[in-house]
Write a protein that holds these residues in place. Structure first.
Motif, PDB file in Angstrom:
ATOM      1  N   ASP A 147       1.182  -1.402   0.093  1.00 19.23           N
ATOM      2  CA  ASP A 147       0.115   0.022  -0.231  1.00 19.23           C
ATOM      3  C   ASP A 147       0.663   1.274  -0.038  1.00 19.23           C
ATOM      4  O   ASP A 147       0.433   2.121  -0.853  1.00 19.23           O
ATOM      5  N   ARG A 148       2.014   1.300   0.390  1.00 22.75           N
ATOM      6  CA  ARG A 148       2.798   1.900   0.506  1.00 22.75           C
ATOM      7  C   ARG A 148       2.019   3.233   1.367  1.00 22.75           C
ATOM      8  O   ARG A 148       2.308   4.866   0.609  1.00 22.75           O
ATOM      9  N   PRO A 149       1.989   3.390   2.529  1.00 22.47           N
ATOM     10  CA  PRO A 149       1.031   5.373   3.043  1.00 22.47           C
ATOM     11  C   PRO A 149       2.111   5.508   3.205  1.00 22.47           C
ATOM     12  O   PRO A 149       3.125   5.158   4.200  1.00 22.47           O
ATOM     13  N   ASP A 150       1.916   6.866   3.523  1.00 15.59           N
ATOM     14  CA  ASP A 150       2.672   8.045   3.731  1.00 15.59           C
ATOM     15  C   ASP A 150       2.776   7.737   5.326  1.00 15.59           C
ATOM     16  O   ASP A 150       1.961   8.530   6.399  1.00 15.59           O
ATOM     17  N   ALA A 151       3.120   6.835   6.023  1.00 18.94           N
ATOM     18  CA  ALA A 151       3.569   6.740   7.220  1.00 18.94           C
ATOM     19  C   ALA A 151       3.537   7.770   8.462  1.00 18.94           C
ATOM     20  O   ALA A 151       3.722   7.992   9.499  1.00 18.94           O
ATOM     21  N   ARG A 152       4.629   8.707   8.109  1.00 20.05           N
ATOM     22  CA  ARG A 152       4.827   9.995   8.789  1.00 20.05           C
ATOM     23  C   ARG A 152       3.584  10.790   8.545  1.00 20.05           C
ATOM     24  O   ARG A 152       3.881  11.521  10.057  1.00 20.05           O
ATOM     25  N   GLU A 153       2.931  11.033   8.422  1.00 21.14           N
ATOM     26  CA  GLU A 153       1.189  11.338   8.702  1.00 21.14           C
ATOM     27  C   GLU A 153       0.451  11.492   9.038  1.00 21.14           C
ATOM     28  O   GLU A 153      -0.677  10.037   8.548  1.00 21.14           O
ATOM     29  N   PRO A 154       0.108  11.808  10.090  1.00 19.36           N
ATOM     30  CA  PRO A 154      -1.015  10.526  10.993  1.00 19.36           C
ATOM     31  C   PRO A 154      -2.440  10.431  10.268  1.00 19.36           C
ATOM     32  O   PRO A 154      -2.691   9.491  11.011  1.00 19.36           O
ATOM     33  N   ILE A 155      -2.691  11.066   9.465  1.00 24.82           N
ATOM     34  CA  ILE A 155      -4.586  10.438   9.194  1.00 24.82           C
ATOM     35  C   ILE A 155      -4.386   9.580   8.046  1.00 24.82           C
ATOM     36  O   ILE A 155      -4.849   9.080   7.990  1.00 24.82           O
ATOM     37  N   ALA A 156      -2.699   9.700   6.665  1.00 26.54           N
ATOM     38  CA  ALA A 156      -2.872   8.455   6.645  1.00 26.54           C
ATOM     39  C   ALA A 156      -2.824   7.017   6.741  1.00 26.54           C
ATOM     40  O   ALA A 156      -2.770   6.652   7.171  1.00 26.54           O
ATOM     41  N   LEU A 157      -1.474   7.931   7.900  1.00 27.78           N
ATOM     42  CA  LEU A 157      -1.063   6.194   8.730  1.00 27.78           C
ATOM     43  C   LEU A 157      -2.404   6.203   9.367  1.00 27.78           C
ATOM     44  O   LEU A 157      -2.888   4.532   9.033  1.00 27.78           O
ATOM     45  N   ASN A 158      -3.487   6.398   9.851  1.00 32.77           N
ATOM     46  CA  ASN A 158      -4.854   5.775  10.705  1.00 32.77           C
ATOM     47  C   ASN A 158      -5.364   5.660   9.831  1.00 32.77           C
ATOM     48  O   ASN A 158      -5.811   4.577   9.856  1.00 32.77           O
ATOM     49  N   LYS A 159      -5.733   5.770   8.763  1.00 34.03           N
ATOM     50  CA  LYS A 159      -6.740   5.527   8.273  1.00 34.03           C
ATOM     51  C   LYS A 159      -6.260   4.183   6.938  1.00 34.03           C
ATOM     52  O   LYS A 159      -7.326   3.742   6.793  1.00 34.03           O
ATOM     53  N   TRP A 160      -4.948   3.546   6.904  1.00 32.30           N
ATOM     54  CA  TRP A 160      -4.012   2.646   6.496  1.00 32.30           C
ATOM     55  C   TRP A 160      -4.704   1.618   7.706  1.00 32.30           C
ATOM     56  O   TRP A 160      -4.935   0.467   6.747  1.00 32.30           O
ATOM     57  N   VAL A 161      -3.973   1.934   8.953  1.00 31.53           N
ATOM     58  CA  VAL A 161      -3.926   1.106   9.809  1.00 31.53           C
ATOM     59  C   VAL A 161      -5.791   0.852  10.357  1.00 31.53           C
ATOM     60  O   VAL A 161      -6.371  -0.731  10.352  1.00 31.53           O
ATOM     61  N   ASN A 162      -7.064   1.723  10.134  1.00 27.66           N
ATOM     62  CA  ASN A 162      -7.629   1.112  10.108  1.00 27.66           C
ATOM     63  C   ASN A 162      -8.212   0.469   9.428  1.00 27.66           C
ATOM     64  O   ASN A 162      -9.440  -0.376   9.555  1.00 27.66           O
ATOM     65  N   GLY A 163      -8.262   0.334   8.238  1.00 26.66           N
ATOM     66  CA  GLY A 163      -8.042  -0.729   6.748  1.00 26.66           C
ATOM     67  C   GLY A 163      -8.122  -1.959   6.496  1.00 26.66           C
ATOM     68  O   GLY A 163      -8.356  -3.120   6.418  1.00 26.66           O
ATOM     69  N   LEU A 164      -6.855  -1.928   8.434  1.00 28.86           N
ATOM     70  CA  LEU A 164      -6.290  -2.998   8.157  1.00 28.86           C
ATOM     71  C   LEU A 164      -7.137  -3.904   9.177  1.00 28.86           C
ATOM     72  O   LEU A 164      -6.846  -4.771   9.612  1.00 28.86           O
ATOM     73  N   ARG A 165      -7.834  -3.533  10.670  1.00 33.03           N
ATOM     74  CA  ARG A 165      -8.232  -4.270  11.136  1.00 33.03           C
ATOM     75  C   ARG A 165      -9.160  -5.238  11.058  1.00 33.03           C
ATOM     76  O   ARG A 165      -9.756  -6.331  11.341  1.00 33.03           O
ATOM     77  N   ALA A 166     -10.242  -4.748   9.858  1.00 30.93           N
ATOM     78  CA  ALA A 166     -11.552  -5.806   9.785  1.00 30.93           C
ATOM     79  C   ALA A 166     -10.560  -7.010   8.918  1.00 30.93           C
ATOM     80  O   ALA A 166     -10.603  -8.573   9.159  1.00 30.93           O
ATOM     81  N   GLU A 167      -9.504  -6.268   7.878  1.00 32.24           N
ATOM     82  CA  GLU A 167      -8.643  -8.008   7.576  1.00 32.24           C
ATOM     83  C   GLU A 167      -8.885  -9.289   8.278  1.00 32.24           C
ATOM     84  O   GLU A 167      -7.910 -10.204   8.262  1.00 32.24           O
ATOM     85  N   TRP A 168      -7.626  -8.050   9.803  1.00 34.89           N
ATOM     86  CA  TRP A 168      -6.889  -8.983  10.399  1.00 34.89           C
ATOM     87  C   TRP A 168      -8.138 -10.106  11.497  1.00 34.89           C
ATOM     88  O   TRP A 168      -7.809 -11.111  11.967  1.00 34.89           O
ATOM     89  N   ARG A 169      -9.473  -9.587  11.961  1.00 34.07           N
ATOM     90  CA  ARG A 169     -10.524 -10.064  12.225  1.00 34.07           C
ATOM     91  C   ARG A 169     -10.044 -11.164  11.214  1.00 34.07           C
ATOM     92  O   ARG A 169     -10.632 -12.410  11.792  1.00 34.07           O
ATOM     93  N   ALA A 170     -11.151 -10.866   9.820  1.00 33.66           N
ATOM     94  CA  ALA A 170     -11.252 -11.701   8.426  1.00 33.66           C
ATOM     95  C   ALA A 170      -9.974 -12.815   9.178  1.00 33.66           C
ATOM     96  O   ALA A 170     -10.445 -14.404   8.394  1.00 33.66           O
ATOM     97  N   ALA A 171      -8.676 -12.568   9.322  1.00 33.34           N
ATOM     98  CA  ALA A 171      -7.375 -13.444   8.966  1.00 33.34           C
ATOM     99  C   ALA A 171      -7.559 -14.628  10.177  1.00 33.34           C
ATOM    100  O   ALA A 171      -7.437 -14.930  10.236  1.00 33.34           O
TER     101      ALA A 171
END
Length: 621
Positions: A326-350
């Motif tokens: 995905d290559r999010p800009d992990a330095r920027e809080p909004i971009a980082l949190n949006k990316w992490v939030n998207g991974l949470r549902a995937e983790w529950r499915a996994a």
């Protein structure tokens, strides 16, 4: 991110004042003869008085946090770092300037003199500049976490030259790697040295001869041109002299730096090698670190699953692998949190949440998974150099090495800064993810070593002495690495934890030319040791050891198949240390098969009857 906020971005100022016995020496300054510590205190008081008066006058200077730290060794020889602010609390800390205004500063000695905002004790003991600057590094890195839009923090070190050794300058270079959208941390050196002539800041246009002066010049920050004051762009080092206009420029002259680097597909890594081994007493399946490398894409990530969570190995794998995809800009809080939030549902499915038994579902809901995360990206080569940027949540660490010499570290500067509660990326909603950023410019042949906390702490501890032989990690066998770790663990010289280390070689033609940027080493000044590593791609026959390095890329351009999977990790046979392989087990493969649903035990049942929850931290119990 809006580069032009309505209010000035937040700022941070750390004044670091040496209080060792040598600071009682007489010095001749640009303002007359005095004792070194008196000159240091006057500089600090004058700067703080100007800030307080400016704030009181109603000028919009933005939120500024201030720390005034004195340092020396105590009677037991241990470093002491204490606050010198006049509120009576010696705990080192950053305080809002709005709070400093109300502190009981002593009256002026005379008209035109500043109030006494600092309360230093009598000088004594030995100097400990490396420990003191490392403490300032930790303070600044914590302050910068989640604040990429802040103005560059300013660290002003008032010192003499005693004890300014290679370890000190390594911490100084590391400090200058900490990054904001407005540029790197600015380190100003004010040296008060007996027998030296006054040298105003900006006098030296190039590094002077002799040490430690040359390295002081290289590791000092750059101040922007101030046309109104008739000051050009200048290096922030002065000897027996000070002008408050210079730290003022460091605090208030800044502009947003747009990021125009094409970070994807840079072909940034010519080769990579990884070693990992589980905690002693655990099985290979209980290893909860993860890493991923995309050499054509110029990116890598390493993660360390928290032992107190559940299914943390899957979460760590997901973070490291998906960062490359995905290559999010992990330095920027909004971009980082949006990316992490998207991974949470995937983790529950996994983890197949719906088919877990009741106790595991409860632990997922109440605790979830957590991991530290460190990311590194290398940009395209230009004029023999490549930009790099990194972001860290927690204490997984980066070591930047050139020619066998450690240039800097991130996000930790000293072995004693590793704790038991680092920041984490969490799988459950409701938690904000905050990262700290670093940036620099590297050269072909440079090495980046990424390590989880146990390995990183040991590397930093050994760097206080002769330092590790960095090139050994590229040729030593996995069994030898495991044996060394086990020896250190048994002797209590290293924490018994999962251990992961990744070595990345920057791609491109091996050259000794090019310069480090001002924020890394010092413009127009070369490092002394510029010799590339010898036989870095030697065959196993030539080295006498089994080589695990990938073949270097044939060119700087990425291969035609830009969608190729990153180089990942495969679990080895039990009892072997794990090395880089072709594939990583999927998240589903590491989750146990669903169990038949059972009713929970009575609420008053003893903890041992409750399927390992909450006492057990092993998600497979």
């Amino acid at each position: 991110m809006d580069p032009t906020p309505a209010e000035p971005p937040p700022g941070c100022l750390v004044l670091l004042l040496r209080l060792s016995a040598g600071m009682t020496a007489d010095v001749v300054t640009g303002r007359g003869e005095t004792v070194a510590v008196a000159a240091v205190r006057h500089l600090a008081d004058e700067l703080l008085d100007g800030l307080v008066n400016t704030l009181a006058a109603g000028y919009a200077i933005g939120a500024v946090d201030v720390a005034v730290l004195g340092y020396r060794t105590g009677p037991d020889g241990a470093p002491q770092v204490l606050s010198l602010l006049p509120d009576g609390d010696p705990k080192p800390r950053l305080v809002p300037l709005t709070h400093v205004v109300g502190m009981p500063a002593a009256p002026r000695d005379a008209e035109g003199q500043p109030k006494k905002w600092t309360v230093p004790p009598a000088c004594g003991g030995d100097p400990c500049p490396t420990a003191a600057l490392a403490a300032a590094y930790q303070m600044v890195s914590v302050w910068l976490t989640g604040r990429f839009a802040a103005r560059p923090p300013v660290v002003i070190h008032c010192t003499d030259t005693a004890g300014l050794d290679a370890a000190y300058f390594r911490v100084a270079r590391s400090l200058a790697l900490l990054a904001t959208g407005h540029g790197p941390v600015r380190l100003l050196h004010y040296v008060f040295e007996a027998g030296a002539e006054p040298v105003p800041l900006g006098t030296w246009a190039a590094a002077p001869e002799g040490e430690p002066w040359a390295e002081l010049f290289r590791t000092s920050g750059d101040l922007a041109e101030n046309p109104d004051a008739g000051k050009p762009r200048r290096r922030a080092i002065a000897v027996n002299d000070w002008d408050i206009g210079d730290p003022w420029d460091a605090l208030f002259a800044y502009e947003w730096r747009g990021d125009t680097v094409a970070w994807t597909g840079s072909g940034g890594f010519g080769s990579s090698r990884a070693l990992w081994v589980e905690k002693m007493g655990n099985t290979p399946e209980q290893w909860e670190d993860a890493y991923a490398v995309d050499a054509p894409g110029g990116a890598a990530a390493i993660a360390d699953g928290a032992s107190s969570g559940i299914y943390c190995s899957i979460w760590a794998q997901q973070l490291s692998q998906r960062f490359l995809a995905d290559r999010p800009d992990a330095r920027e809080p909004i971009a980082l949190n949006k990316w992490v939030n998207g991974l949470r549902a995937e983790w529950r499915a996994a983890i197949n949440y719906n088919n877990l038994n009741w106790s595991k579902q409860a632990k997922v809901d109440q605790v979830g998974a957590a991991a530290t995360l460190l990311t590194l990206e290398i940009g395209p080569e230009a004029d023999g150099e490549r930009p790099w940027r990194a972001a860290a949540v927690g204490d997984a660490s980066l070591f930047w090495v050139r020619g066998g010499r450690l240039l800097g570290t991130f996000p930790v500067a000293a072995a004693d800064q590793f704790g038991s509660a680092p920041l984490l990326v969490r799988s459950n909603p409701g938690f904000r993810t905050l990262a700290v950023a670093a940036a620099g410019t590297c050269r072909p042949g440079d090495r980046f070593v990424l390590a989880t906390d146990a390995v990183a702490a040991r590397l930093l501890k050994s760097s206080a002495g002769p330092g590790p032989e960095w090139d050994r990690f590229e040729t030593m066998t996995a069994d030898d690495w495991r044996a060394e770790l086990d020896t250190l663990r048994r002797s209590k010289d290293m924490v018994n934890d999962d251990c992961t280390l990744v070595v990345l070689c920057v791609a491109g033609a091996e050259t000794s030319g090019g310069r480090e940027p001002p924020e890394a080493i010092g413009e127009d000044n070369e490092l002394e040791d510029e010799t590339p590593l010898a036989n870095e791609h030697a065959s196993p026959e030539a080295t006498g050891a089994e080589s695990e390095l990938e073949e270097p890329l044939a060119s700087d351009e990425p291969p035609a198949d830009e969608d190729a999977s990153p180089v990942l990790l495969q679990a080895p046979a039990e009892g072997e240390a794990r090395e880089e392989a072709d594939v990583l087990p999927s998240a589903e493969e590491l989750v146990e098969q669903p169990e038949p649903h059972v009713e929970p035990p009575p609420a008053d049942a003893p903890p041992a009857a409750r399927d390992g929850f909450p006492e057990s931290t092993d998600p497979r119990v």
